[in-house]
Each structure stands twice: as structure tokens, then as C-alpha cells.
Design a protein around this motif. Structure first.
Motif, PDB file in Angstrom:
ATOM      1  N   LEU A 124       0.918  -0.966  -0.011  1.00 39.57           N
ATOM      2  CA  LEU A 124       0.011  -0.041  -0.172  1.00 39.57           C
ATOM      3  C   LEU A 124       0.767   1.087  -0.042  1.00 39.57           C
ATOM      4  O   LEU A 124       0.707   2.098  -0.875  1.00 39.57           O
ATOM      5  CB  LEU A 124      -0.939  -0.095   1.392  1.00 39.57           C
ATOM      6  CG  LEU A 124      -1.527   1.324   1.328  1.00 39.57           C
ATOM      7  CD1 LEU A 124      -2.747   1.539   0.094  1.00 39.57           C
ATOM      8  CD2 LEU A 124      -2.745   1.007   2.707  1.00 39.57           C
ATOM      9  N   LEU A 125       1.940   1.288   0.912  1.00 41.44           N
ATOM     10  CA  LEU A 125       2.795   2.340   0.941  1.00 41.44           C
ATOM     11  C   LEU A 125       3.459   2.626  -0.276  1.00 41.44           C
ATOM     12  O   LEU A 125       3.938   3.701  -0.639  1.00 41.44           O
ATOM     13  CB  LEU A 125       3.710   2.484   2.153  1.00 41.44           C
ATOM     14  CG  LEU A 125       2.871   2.424   3.552  1.00 41.44           C
ATOM     15  CD1 LEU A 125       3.761   2.668   4.512  1.00 41.44           C
ATOM     16  CD2 LEU A 125       2.053   3.954   3.441  1.00 41.44           C
ATOM     17  N   TYR A 126       3.939   1.331  -0.866  1.00 42.84           N
ATOM     18  CA  TYR A 126       4.564   1.439  -2.086  1.00 42.84           C
ATOM     19  C   TYR A 126       3.814   2.108  -3.413  1.00 42.84           C
ATOM     20  O   TYR A 126       4.360   2.951  -3.903  1.00 42.84           O
ATOM     21  CB  TYR A 126       4.972  -0.055  -2.478  1.00 42.84           C
ATOM     22  CG  TYR A 126       5.356  -0.278  -4.106  1.00 42.84           C
ATOM     23  CD1 TYR A 126       6.452   0.160  -4.558  1.00 42.84           C
ATOM     24  CD2 TYR A 126       4.280  -0.904  -4.935  1.00 42.84           C
ATOM     25  CE1 TYR A 126       6.823  -0.085  -5.854  1.00 42.84           C
ATOM     26  CE2 TYR A 126       4.700  -1.032  -6.361  1.00 42.84           C
ATOM     27  CZ  TYR A 126       5.792  -0.596  -6.671  1.00 42.84           C
ATOM     28  OH  TYR A 126       6.150  -1.024  -8.093  1.00 42.84           O
ATOM     29  N   TRP A 127       2.599   1.954  -3.515  1.00 42.27           N
ATOM     30  CA  TRP A 127       1.566   2.289  -4.500  1.00 42.27           C
ATOM     31  C   TRP A 127       1.350   3.979  -4.047  1.00 42.27           C
ATOM     32  O   TRP A 127       1.281   4.697  -4.894  1.00 42.27           O
ATOM     33  CB  TRP A 127       0.503   1.677  -4.543  1.00 42.27           C
ATOM     34  CG  TRP A 127       0.396   0.298  -5.428  1.00 42.27           C
ATOM     35  CD1 TRP A 127       0.393  -0.841  -5.087  1.00 42.27           C
ATOM     36  CD2 TRP A 127       0.859   0.401  -6.773  1.00 42.27           C
ATOM     37  NE1 TRP A 127       0.497  -1.642  -6.270  1.00 42.27           N
ATOM     38  CE2 TRP A 127       0.920  -0.845  -7.139  1.00 42.27           C
ATOM     39  CE3 TRP A 127       1.380   1.547  -7.573  1.00 42.27           C
ATOM     40  CZ2 TRP A 127       1.233  -1.345  -8.559  1.00 42.27           C
ATOM     41  CZ3 TRP A 127       1.772   0.950  -8.934  1.00 42.27           C
ATOM     42  CH2 TRP A 127       1.617  -0.295  -9.487  1.00 42.27           C
ATOM     43  N   ILE A 128       1.405   4.363  -2.737  1.00 41.91           N
ATOM     44  CA  ILE A 128       1.162   5.580  -2.125  1.00 41.91           C
ATOM     45  C   ILE A 128       2.575   6.395  -2.828  1.00 41.91           C
ATOM     46  O   ILE A 128       2.196   7.627  -3.482  1.00 41.91           O
ATOM     47  CB  ILE A 128       0.975   5.618  -1.016  1.00 41.91           C
ATOM     48  CG1 ILE A 128      -0.438   5.079  -0.373  1.00 41.91           C
ATOM     49  CG2 ILE A 128       1.005   7.338  -0.308  1.00 41.91           C
ATOM     50  CD1 ILE A 128      -0.902   5.200   0.966  1.00 41.91           C
ATOM     51  N   SER A 129       3.403   5.929  -2.451  1.00 46.55           N
ATOM     52  CA  SER A 129       4.712   6.532  -3.266  1.00 46.55           C
ATOM     53  C   SER A 129       5.000   6.702  -4.441  1.00 46.55           C
ATOM     54  O   SER A 129       5.287   7.834  -5.219  1.00 46.55           O
ATOM     55  CB  SER A 129       6.079   5.951  -2.590  1.00 46.55           C
ATOM     56  OG  SER A 129       6.025   4.589  -3.207  1.00 46.55           O
ATOM     57  N   VAL A 130       4.168   5.838  -5.222  1.00 49.97           N
ATOM     58  CA  VAL A 130       4.410   5.618  -6.961  1.00 49.97           C
ATOM     59  C   VAL A 130       3.406   6.939  -7.273  1.00 49.97           C
ATOM     60  O   VAL A 130       3.729   7.676  -7.942  1.00 49.97           O
ATOM     61  CB  VAL A 130       4.242   4.388  -7.475  1.00 49.97           C
ATOM     62  CG1 VAL A 130       3.902   4.387  -8.810  1.00 49.97           C
ATOM     63  CG2 VAL A 130       5.182   3.447  -7.108  1.00 49.97           C
ATOM     64  N   THR A 131       2.160   6.628  -6.755  1.00 50.70           N
ATOM     65  CA  THR A 131       1.127   7.542  -7.206  1.00 50.70           C
ATOM     66  C   THR A 131       1.331   8.957  -7.019  1.00 50.70           C
ATOM     67  O   THR A 131       1.214   9.961  -7.629  1.00 50.70           O
ATOM     68  CB  THR A 131      -0.300   7.085  -6.735  1.00 50.70           C
ATOM     69  OG1 THR A 131      -0.156   7.046  -5.460  1.00 50.70           O
ATOM     70  CG2 THR A 131      -0.845   5.876  -6.990  1.00 50.70           C
ATOM     71  N   SER A 132       1.897   9.231  -5.539  1.00 51.31           N
ATOM     72  CA  SER A 132       2.137  10.632  -5.213  1.00 51.31           C
ATOM     73  C   SER A 132       3.301  11.112  -6.231  1.00 51.31           C
ATOM     74  O   SER A 132       3.197  12.533  -6.201  1.00 51.31           O
ATOM     75  CB  SER A 132       2.400  10.539  -3.873  1.00 51.31           C
ATOM     76  OG  SER A 132       3.660   9.760  -3.221  1.00 51.31           O
ATOM     77  N   GLY A 133       4.292  10.237  -6.261  1.00 49.98           N
ATOM     78  CA  GLY A 133       5.525  10.780  -7.164  1.00 49.98           C
ATOM     79  C   GLY A 133       4.964  11.139  -8.734  1.00 49.98           C
ATOM     80  O   GLY A 133       5.349  12.163  -9.012  1.00 49.98           O
TER      81      GLY A 133
END
Length: 209
Positions: A124-133
Motif C-alpha cells: 500500500l505504501l509502495y503504491w502511495i509513493s508511486v502515485t504521489s510521485g
């Protein structure tokens, strides 16, 4: 729109080469149960990714404010992954050349792929970092562009995972039971190390990134 699609496919290809517990579980499933078993597993991973991308796009601000919910989620996820890893190590694999699976077995491998990812809070945090980036570096990205972009990312990953399943199935006849058991134990050990590392970081550093 063509630029959005091309960028999404490019990022999907890059992310597809990242390895983790699900990667080795996909290969193991494809070797044991054939291409269709591997694809069922891959669709489970894909479904979990879709849910997490949607959650990270629409709920990242809430998650950032309510990070304490990640601690019990992380502990539960760690225990689930730990159990999966122990099961892989203890399970003795026998190669069955008949790879015709029933609908129930397909559903079982779909659920395994889904559960392995959905109980992994770092994903979940991986996808949060990808999407926010992606959103932060793309000022002209609106909802009409973000959704097709991440659809291309996820579909590209699903396509490459299907290719992994295809080639693992094609090479399975060259793999003996002892080799498959070693792969099984390696995948289980990797999942256990991942689960223990996650648990350590949750308890001692109070973070999962």
C-alpha cells in the motif's frame, strides 16, 4: 492520450522487474500448476494492486493522517505472510504433469495471489509513493489522465506476469522434484525474512517504509 498510455506502459515494464515474495510465488505456482494456474495467481495480484492503487489515489491524505491504523494492519499482515512462508518451507512438492485445474482450484490460486498482496501493508505504501510521485511531477495530470495512466501500468504488469507464468510453465518439464522443492523452500524463506523484517520495523522503528 497516446503519451499517457506510452508512459503508463513504460512504468509498468519497469515495475514488473521488481522482485518480491509474489514474484517467486508466481513462478512456483506456474511450475507446479501450469500456465493457467499461474495466470489465476497473477489475476489475484492484479486485483490487489487495483484496490491499493485506487485507495492510494483517493485515500492517501486520510492514511497519512491516520497512520496508526497501519500498525495493527501491519502486524496482521506480517503474521499471515509468516504463516505462508512456513507453509511453503514445510510443504513437500510433487510434480504432477496433468495441469487441468478445476474452477475451484483456479479460484484458490486467485485468492492466494490476492491475499499475499492485500495482507502486505508495504505494498500500500509502495503504491502511495508511486502515485504521489507521478502526480507531483506531472502538474498537468488530472483524473481523466491519471486513471488511463495507472490502468496501463497495471495491465502491463499483468501482461508481463502472464509471460512469466507462460515461460515458467514451458520450462517446468526440465525441473525435477528436488529442484522444485528447493525453489519452494527459497520462496518460503524469502517470505519469512520479509515478514520478520516488516514486524521488526513495526515494533522497533514504528514505520513500514
Amino acid at each position: 492520450m497516446i503519451e499517457v498510455i506510452a508512459s503508463g506502459i513504460g512504468l509498468g515494464i519497469v515495475l514488473s522487474f521488481l522482485t518480491g515474495p509474489a514474484f517467486f510465488a508466481l513462478l512456483k505456482t506456474s511450475i507446479e500448476k501450469g500456465f493457467y494456474g499461474g495466470v489465476s495467481f497473477a489475476f489475484g495480484v492484479f486485483t490487489a494492486d487495483v484496490l491499493y492503487v485506487a485507495l492510494s489515489l483517493y485515500g492517501s491524505s486520510y492514511i497519512a493522517q491516520e497512520r496508526e491504523i497501519l500498525f495493527p494492519l501491519g502486524i496482521i499482515g506480517s503474521l499471515v505472510l509468516l504463516g505462508v512462508g512456513i507453509h511453503y518451507i514445510r510443504k513437500k512438492v510433487t510434480i504432477k504433469r496433468t495441469k487441468c485445474l478445476s474452477k475451484r482450484e483456479h479460484s484458490g490460486y486467485f485468492i492466494k495471489g490476492f491475499a499475499m498482496c492485500i495482507f502486505n501493508p508495504t505494498l500500500l505504501l509502495y503504491w502511495i509513493s508511486v502515485t504521489s510521485g507521478v502526480v507531483s511531477i506531472s502538474s498537468n495530470f488530472d483524473l481523466k489522465r491519471i486513471i488511463p495512466f495507472f490502468a496501463c501500468v497495471l495491465l502491463t504488469q499483468l501482461g508481463i506476469d502472464s509471460l512469466k507464468a507462460f515461460y515458467a510453465d514451458k520450462l517446468s518439464h526440465k525441473i525435477e522434484e528436488c529442484t522444485l522443492n528447493k525453489i519452494n523452500k527459497f520462496a518460503g524463506a524469502l517470505i519469512i525474512v520479509f515478514a520478520l523484517r516488516l514486524m521488526y520495523e513495526l515494533v522497533f522503528t514504528h514505520t513500514i517504509i
